[in-house]
Write a protein that holds these residues in place. Structure first.
Motif, PDB file in Angstrom:
ATOM      1  N   PRO A 661      -3.613  -7.025   4.250  1.00  0.00           N
ATOM      2  CA  PRO A 661      -4.478  -6.039   3.589  1.00  0.00           C
ATOM      3  C   PRO A 661      -3.900  -4.632   3.602  1.00  0.00           C
ATOM      4  CG  PRO A 661      -5.218  -6.360   5.816  1.00  0.00           C
ATOM      5  CD  PRO A 661      -3.991  -7.218   5.661  1.00  0.00           C
ATOM      6  N   GLY A 662      -2.600  -4.493   3.790  1.00  0.00           N
ATOM      7  CA  GLY A 662      -1.986  -3.167   3.857  1.00  0.00           C
ATOM      8  C   GLY A 662      -2.003  -2.464   2.522  1.00  0.00           C
ATOM      9  N   PRO A 663      -1.639  -1.180   2.508  1.00  0.00           N
ATOM     10  CA  PRO A 663      -1.674  -0.396   1.265  1.00  0.00           C
ATOM     11  C   PRO A 663      -0.728  -0.917   0.191  1.00  0.00           C
ATOM     12  CG  PRO A 663      -0.583   0.816   3.056  1.00  0.00           C
ATOM     13  CD  PRO A 663      -1.240  -0.359   3.669  1.00  0.00           C
ATOM     14  N   LEU A 664       0.357  -1.599   0.590  1.00  0.00           N
ATOM     15  CA  LEU A 664       1.286  -2.122  -0.410  1.00  0.00           C
ATOM     16  C   LEU A 664       0.652  -3.212  -1.268  1.00  0.00           C
ATOM     17  CD1 LEU A 664       4.741  -2.364   1.414  1.00  0.00           C
ATOM     18  CD2 LEU A 664       4.123  -0.896  -0.501  1.00  0.00           C
ATOM     19  N   ALA A 665      -0.424  -3.827  -0.784  1.00  0.00           N
ATOM     20  CA  ALA A 665      -1.094  -4.868  -1.564  1.00  0.00           C
ATOM     21  C   ALA A 665      -1.792  -4.286  -2.788  1.00  0.00           C
ATOM     22  CB  ALA A 665      -2.112  -5.605  -0.690  1.00  0.00           C
ATOM     23  N   LYS A 666      -2.087  -2.979  -2.775  1.00  0.00           N
ATOM     24  CA  LYS A 666      -2.810  -2.340  -3.879  1.00  0.00           C
ATOM     25  C   LYS A 666      -1.872  -1.713  -4.896  1.00  0.00           C
ATOM     26  CE  LYS A 666      -6.485  -1.301  -0.583  1.00  0.00           C
ATOM     27  NZ  LYS A 666      -7.229  -0.234   0.132  1.00  0.00           N
ATOM     28  N   GLY A 667      -0.667  -1.384  -4.466  1.00  0.00           N
ATOM     29  CA  GLY A 667       0.260  -0.748  -5.390  1.00  0.00           C
ATOM     30  C   GLY A 667       1.364  -0.055  -4.634  1.00  0.00           C
ATOM     31  N   PRO A 668       2.412   0.364  -5.340  1.00  0.00           N
ATOM     32  CA  PRO A 668       3.546   1.003  -4.665  1.00  0.00           C
ATOM     33  C   PRO A 668       3.176   2.364  -4.113  1.00  0.00           C
ATOM     34  CG  PRO A 668       3.791   1.176  -7.042  1.00  0.00           C
ATOM     35  CD  PRO A 668       2.583   0.313  -6.798  1.00  0.00           C
ATOM     36  N   THR A 669       3.807   2.696  -3.020  1.00  0.00           N
ATOM     37  CA  THR A 669       3.688   4.023  -2.429  1.00  0.00           C
ATOM     38  C   THR A 669       5.095   4.595  -2.353  1.00  0.00           C
ATOM     39  OG1 THR A 669       1.831   3.211  -1.114  1.00  0.00           O
ATOM     40  CG2 THR A 669       2.767   5.334  -0.487  1.00  0.00           C
ATOM     41  N   PRO A 670       5.589   5.121  -3.464  1.00  0.00           N
ATOM     42  CA  PRO A 670       6.998   5.558  -3.497  1.00  0.00           C
ATOM     43  C   PRO A 670       7.292   6.601  -2.452  1.00  0.00           C
ATOM     44  CG  PRO A 670       6.033   5.526  -5.713  1.00  0.00           C
ATOM     45  CD  PRO A 670       4.901   5.372  -4.744  1.00  0.00           C
ATOM     46  N   GLN A 671       8.448   6.480  -1.872  1.00  0.00           N
ATOM     47  CA  GLN A 671       8.929   7.459  -0.907  1.00  0.00           C
ATOM     48  C   GLN A 671      10.315   7.893  -1.358  1.00  0.00           C
ATOM     49  OE1 GLN A 671       8.725   5.691   2.962  1.00  0.00           O
ATOM     50  NE2 GLN A 671       6.504   5.601   2.976  1.00  0.00           N
ATOM     51  N   PRO A 672      10.361   8.812  -2.336  1.00  0.00           N
ATOM     52  CA  PRO A 672      11.666   9.158  -2.923  1.00  0.00           C
ATOM     53  C   PRO A 672      12.666   9.694  -1.933  1.00  0.00           C
ATOM     54  CG  PRO A 672       9.943  10.712  -3.588  1.00  0.00           C
ATOM     55  CD  PRO A 672       9.248   9.573  -2.918  1.00  0.00           C
TER      56      PRO A 672
END
Length: 685
Positions: A661-672
């Protein structure tokens, strides 16, 4: 500044010289505390252990029981019988025996056996060995029995250390030469692994002295394998990343610092997971299993410390020239490669993920069915791949006395109730004779002879019946009872340790990967690998290797090792996949990229680890050979089937759900600003 950095490298080397000097007195003593009697493997609460402890306190101390076997095909002659009688008289004259040996002829007249028992050696193993060798020099027949078997087993275990170490070093050296393609580079991680093994021996001895952990030939052998196997894996990861950093960074010290920042966290996480998995064995009741837990963990952690401190220092001091002839020059680009094998594998898994997943799962399930064909419990005389004299004597007895007990069952009862215990033993079904033995310290020893061959199903039933009839406070032991206790204790340990390992490893993975689905996927994969590897063992142990039994602890130990080591590789793959997702890559593409970029490293590491455990297959102890085979096969299955196809295809199918259920399951969290390549570039194999 550069001179100061080089000084740091030399300082680390000087510190390791001090560590080695301090460890030397302790490492050399590890063999002195190693115990390999069957009773030493058992918990203190077992009946067999209680019998061994009590008989050691009786007058004369522990008894050494032997069987002298005289045999001639076609029948013994009168001269043979006279020779046997004369030699037995000489034995009785030279050594204090508990009773006068009496000849017991076989029905076909081909064999005579004499039971010999003496308390002369006491509990001193060296004195026992000297006693056995002296009798073997005196008699012309074969010398068997529990005492002789213990002596032969001890000699086999003592002979393991040298061949095991030399063979492991040779195997790792060959693989490193092939992987690195350098005449010098392979030697550096090999030397560091040797130092780590030396340190692990010293630490294990210190743990024994401080916490009385059990040390056996099996546990120290596995520790050496782990140090070289896992240590070389960590070296592959670090050296691969260091090589790439040398192309981007002008100074070796800075390149090494970048390499440690890049792959250090993954190496630390994976080694910590393996160590925690091994420490779960502390919950086992079996002494040998419980002792192997901290011993194996020490091996992994010593390998980690050496490969993240001593190896970097050596590489920095030696500079770029250690990579000759393929020296990575600053500013250069690696040679362009054709499409890699793992890219091709990933493409096939990406095109038809469901078909690949179902086919792979079906193959593993089919292989696991082979476990139903595993041979029965391993008897003591079948524990050797060679045939020591004690085993040869037991085989002769089994053929000559097929329906007779030739190995006593020892009962110890409180002296006050010994008369009743003696009568109960005589009345027990399957007992042909019971005699009172020594008494002292409130206990009396009763020697029982069963009507059936040692370690047969009928004799096992007799032992269980004796224990039931004699009740609490009376203990039944001896070699056959020890094997029964080992099997029952191993079964109880499986029920406790297996769930514990699964829970601990799953929790660690949840923390590392910040997901629930990905850890469950990895754990399910390694459990499937364990079942398949054990099934392959069931198909080949008897038919190919000629093993006539399975060690009771094989299932538990192979499970712990394969789950811990398999998850180790899973961390490398999933960690890279997570990094790709964090940088905005879609999950399916991230899975294929992770396989393409880490596949070579994992393959190299898997080959090295499998090869080191395969070394155990050539050892003369069946227990070690079986364990080494199952782990080696499991590592290969995990590396080239499960990790490559099944985990990748499952990740493609699940998409973002793999990170639930982590945040990556909802969509990308780019870290440029983050660096994508947190894993080493693959080593070419």
């Amino acid at each position: 500044m550069e001179g100061r950095k080089r000084f740091v490298g030399w300082g680390v080397l000087a510190l390791w010289v001090i560590v080695i000097a301090l460890a030397a007195p302790f490492a050399g003593k590890l063999g002195e505390v190693q115990r390999d009697r069957a009773v030493d493997y058992l918990p203190g609460s077992a009946d067999s252990t209680q019998v061994a402890r009590i008989t050691e306190q009786l007058p004369g101390g522990d008894s050494t029981d032997l069987v002298l076997v005289y045999h001639r095909e076609g029948g013994l002659t009168a001269a043979d019988r006279a020779t046997a009688a004369r030699e037995v008289e000489r034995v009785a004259a030279e050594h204090p025996l508990s009773s006068t040996p009496r000849a017991v002829p076989s029905e076909d007249g081909s064999t005579l056996l004499y039971a010999v028992s003496s308390t002369e050696p006491g509990s001193d193993e060296k004195a026992r060995d000297a006693f056995v060798h002296d009798i073997r020099e005196t008699v012309s027949g074969e010398v068997g029995g529990p005492g002789a078997l213990a002596t032969d087993a001890g000699e086999v275990y003592d002979s393991l250390d040298g061949p095991l170490l030399y063979t492991t070093v040779a195997v790792v050296a060959i693989l490193l030469i092939v992987i690195y393609r350098s005449p010098f580079l392979w030697l550096v991680p090999l030397v560091v692994a040797g130092v780590a093994d030396f340190l692990s021996m010293a630490v294990t001895y210190a743990l024994h002295q401080g916490f009385d952990i059990s040390v056996s030939g099996q546990s120290t052998g596995v520790m050496t394998i782990l140090v070289f196997g896992a240590g070389t894996d960590y070296a592959l990861l670090l050296v691969s990343r260091y090589r790439e950093e040398l192309r981007r960074v002008p100074r070796p010290y800075d390149a090494m610092a970048a390499a440690l920042r890049g792959c250090g966290p993954a190496v630390l996480a994976s080694s910590g997971t393996v160590a925690l998995g091994m420490l779960c064995l502390l919950a086992a009741d079996m002494n040998s299993s419980r002792g192997m837990g901290p011993t194996a963990a020490v091996g992994v952690l010593c390998a980690l410390v050496a490969m993240t401190t001593l190896l970097p220092a050596l590489l920095v001091v030696l500079g770029r020239r250690v990579f000759w002839p393929l020296i990575p020059a600053y500013g250069s680009e690696p040679k362009a490669k054709r499409r890699s094998l793992f890219a091709a594998m990933g493409s096939s898994a990406g095109r038809r993920p469901l078909a690949v997943l179902l086919a792979g799962a079906a193959a593993l399930a089919a292989l696991a069915l082979g476990a139903l064909n595993l041979p029965g419990a391993l008897k003591q005389e079948d524990s050797f791949s060679s045939t020591p004299e004690a085993v040869a004597a037991m085989k002769t007895l089994a053929a000559a006395y097929p329906e007779t007990g030739t190995q006593p069952i020892t009962v110890v009862a409180p002296t006050a109730g010994s008369a009743g215990a003696l009568e109960t033993a005589r009345a027990t079904e399957g007992v042909v004779k019971a005699e009172r033995g020594r008494s002292g310290d409130g206990w009396t020893e009763i020697s029982v002879v069963a009507a059936h061959p040692p370690q047969s199903a009928a004799e096992t039933a007799t032992i269980k019946e004796l224990r039931s009839a004699l009740g609490e406070g009376v203990y039944v032991g001896g070699p056959s009872a020890e094997q029964l206790d080992m099997a029952e204790t191993s079964a109880r340990d499986r029920d406790i340790v297996v769930p514990l390992v699964l829970v601990v490893v799953t929790i660690v993975l949840i923390v590392l990967l910040r997901s629930l689905v990905a850890p469950l996927l990895l754990v399910a994969a390694v459990v499937a690998v364990w079942g398949a590897a054990l099934g392959i063992g069931g198909l080949v142990f008897e038919s190919l290797f000629g093993f006539e039994g399975t060690d009771p602890g094989l299932g538990l130990l192979s499970f712990v090792f394969l789950v811990a080591l398999g998850v180790d590789y899973g961390i490398f793959l999933m960690h890279r996949m997570r990094e790709e997702c964090l940088n905005g890559t879609e999950p399916g593409a991230a899975a294929l990229t992770a396989l393409r970029t880490t596949g070579g490293v994992i393959a190299s590491a898997g080959l090295v680890l499998a090869a080191t455990f395969a070394v155990l297959v050539n050892m003369p102890m069946v227990q070690l050979a079986e364990l080494g085979f199952v782990i080696a096969v499991g590592v290969l299955l995990d590396t080239f089937l499960v990790r490559t196809y099944l985990v990748t295809s499952a990740s493609v199918l699940l998409g973002r759900k793999v990170w639930w259920p982590g945040p990556l399951a909802k969509g990308p969290t780019p870290q440029p600003g983050s660096e994508s390549a947190t894993e080493p570039v693959p080593v070419r194999v």
